[in-house]
Design an enzyme around this catalytic site. Structure first.
Site, short mmCIF file in Angstrom:
data_model
loop_
_atom_site.label_atom_id
_atom_site.label_comp_id
_atom_site.label_asym_id
_atom_site.label_seq_id
_atom_site.Cartn_x
_atom_site.Cartn_y
_atom_site.Cartn_z
N GLU A 31 0.89 -1.18 0.00
CA GLU A 31 0.00 0.00 0.00
C GLU A 31 0.92 1.22 0.00
O GLU A 31 1.45 1.61 1.04
CB GLU A 31 -0.89 -0.01 1.25
CG GLU A 31 -1.85 -1.19 1.34
CD GLU A 31 -3.11 -1.00 0.50
OE1 GLU A 31 -3.26 0.05 -0.15
OE2 GLU A 31 -3.95 -1.92 0.49
N CYS A 49 -1.93 9.69 2.43
CA CYS A 49 -1.52 9.09 1.15
C CYS A 49 -2.50 9.41 0.05
O CYS A 49 -2.14 9.45 -1.12
CB CYS A 49 -1.39 7.58 1.31
SG CYS A 49 -2.89 6.81 1.94
#
Ligand code: NAD
Length: 476
Positions: free
Chosen positions: A222, A256
């Site tokens: 991720e 993010c």
């Protein structure tokens, strides 16, 4: 000063290996737990998160002055909702999944057994430390694995608290947290885990994947990157500005999936900037350094990093449209909007991961698409538009891990959606079923009940058998 870089003591290799071996020896016991037993584990985690909610808020305030309500919204809620989703669906996920049988294999049946991968490793980042540590943990537990976890060394208060919670509720031979920075991570990465779920920067993702390759360990990565946002001429500018002022500056831009930079139609650019400025004042007051609703950079290193990007952009001709105030004594950067940013400035070559927002005007949507496609595939791409044709055109001609239409970042909260990137922004997906799947091996099981046509096609081959093979290829 916000977080002191009070890096926890590294966990030595012998200790890391000791726990790994305990978990390896225990993995089949954990793998063969029933849905009810796994739910009981999830309940323990759920209870602990609720019990320690005040301490979680306190730790995250110490780590980066995160407002308690923001902690509830972006750290506690994603974990509790992931737990609720897993509890609701776990029985269905664990069941054998029947699949169809082709005519040529008549007399057999097949199913997929989602078996646990075994001993898995979760390596977490600092920006949403609880959410991005316990979130994947929920999926790993649901899938029946034993789990070793390494939280980030950059947020020591919450990492210490999570380690305490885990050791209170789980035996180390099923779930254990080991603390430390790169040396501990490296010691872990030397071990033959059955899966690694890593959340962090693309550059570190490459190190993790290279280490995993030595044992052919599967990975979920991720990662991050620069997530673009497009606002076309038909968009509701007030709504776009409000949602972007939230999605970009929450957690001090250390997200993010924050909108990293904006393309807004030239005719709406000024209106958009004015609205963002106005919403920033509504959200964080005239002086955001005084409001408790505005977090800080996690530490001075990251403060200096973003300040450097900003100064480089100014040197290359950028204009400040909002903010631009810095205070290194408290790692404070005011919510900042900049225009006329050179594409060669570090603000545009690096993931910003801080509260600075470059805004570009555009007239031709295909030029924006070309610009986005000339970069690495982003983790997220956001579209603000009221025209279905424009939305579909952008979706069809760009690539991204995920997207929101007329919003940003909230796709993370829908655990029915797969969450993750693509190539440079990640490999594999998490959340809900996709998280369960990431931590499972889909074992295909074929059972022969009565003899089938294949029996007639075994050697020695002859013309008749060849005719049967031809028939099979043609009709089945
Ligand atoms: P990071 O990659 O620096 O650190 C993540 C973890 O890796 C930490 O636990 C750290 O100790 C460990 N680590 C760091 N260097 C290592 C090395 N050389 N070898 C082994 N392990 C190492 O990331 P970060 O600074 O904590 O987080 C920011 C990055 O994470 C950003 O790029 C952001 O976009 C990304 N991110 C992605 C997601 C997502 O869900 N896709 C979520 C949050 C953050």
């Amino acid at each position: 000063m916000t977080a002191t870089l009070n890096i926890p003591v590294e966990t030595n290799t012998a200790e890391v290996e000791r726990i790994f071996n305990l978990q390896k020896a225990n993995q089949f016991k954990v793998a063969n737990t029933t849905a009810r037993e796994r739910i009981a584990k999830l309940d323990k985690l759920h209870k602990a998160v609720l019990k320690y909610r005040p301490e979680i808020k306190d730790a995250l305030y110490k780590d980066f002055r995160k407002h308690p309500s923001e902690v509830d919204l972006t750290e506690v809620y994603p974990v509790t909702s992931e737990i609720k989703h897993a509890k609701k669906d776990i029985r269905r996920w664990m069941r054998n999944h029947k699949v169809a049988t082709p005519l040529a294999l008549m007399g057999s049946s097949s199913y997929i057994k989602y078996e646990p991968k075994g001993v898995v490793l979760i390596i977490a980042p600092w920006n949403f430390p609880l959410n991005l540590t316990f979130g994947p943990l929920v999926c790993a537990i649901a899938a029946g694995n034993t789990v070793m976890i390494k939280p980030s060394e950059q947020t020591p208060h919450i990492s210490n608290l999570m380690a305490k919670m885990i050791s209170e509720i789980f035996n180390e031979n099923e779930i254990a947290m080991v603390q430390g920075g790169v040396p501990t991570s490296t010691a872990l990465l030397n071990l033959p885990f059955n899966h690694i779920f890593f959340t962090g920067a693309p550059s570190i993702g490459k190190i993790v994947m290279a280490a995993a390759a030595k044992h052919l360990t599967s990975v979920t990565l991720e990662l991050g990157g620069k997530s673009p946002t497009i606002i076309d001429e038909s968009a509701n500018i007030d709504m776009a500005a409000r949602r972007i002022a939230w999605g970009k500056f929450i957690n001090n831009g250390q997200i993010c999936i924050a909108p990293d930079y904006i393309f807004v139609h030239e005719n709406k650019k000024q209106a958009f900037i004015d609205k963002v400025r106005s919403y920033l004042e509504t959200f964080f007051s005239e002086d955001p350094s005084k409001t408790t609703s505005y977090a800080r950079m996690v530490n001075n290193r990251h403060y200096q990093r973003v300040k450097g990007y900003f100064e480089d952009a100014l040197d290359k001709g950028a204009n400040i449209e909002a903010g631009g105030k810095f205070d290194g004594n408290q790692d404070y950067i005011s919510p900042t909007v900049v225009t006329n940013v050179s594409k060669n400035s570090t603000l545009m070559t690096e993931e910003i991961f801080g509260p600075v927002l470059p805004v570009y005007g555009f007239t031709k949507i295909d030029e924006v698409i070309d610009e986005i496609n000339s970069r690495e595939k982003p983790l997220a791409l956001y579209i603000y538009s009221s025209k279905k044709k424009n939305i579909n055109h952008i979706l069809d001609n760009t690539r991204a891990g995920g997207s929101c239409i007329n919003h940003n970042a909230v796709h993370f909260f829908n655990t029915n959606l797969p969450f993750g990137g693509s190539n440079n922004s990640g490999i594999g997906k998490g959340h809900g079923w996709y998280g369960f799947e990431a931590f499972s091996n889909a074992r295909g099981v074929f059972t022969q009940h009565i003899p089938n046509a294949l029996e007639m096609l075994m050697p020695p081959y002859n013309d008749f058998k060849q005719k049967l093979i031809d028939f099979t290829i043609k009709y089945f």
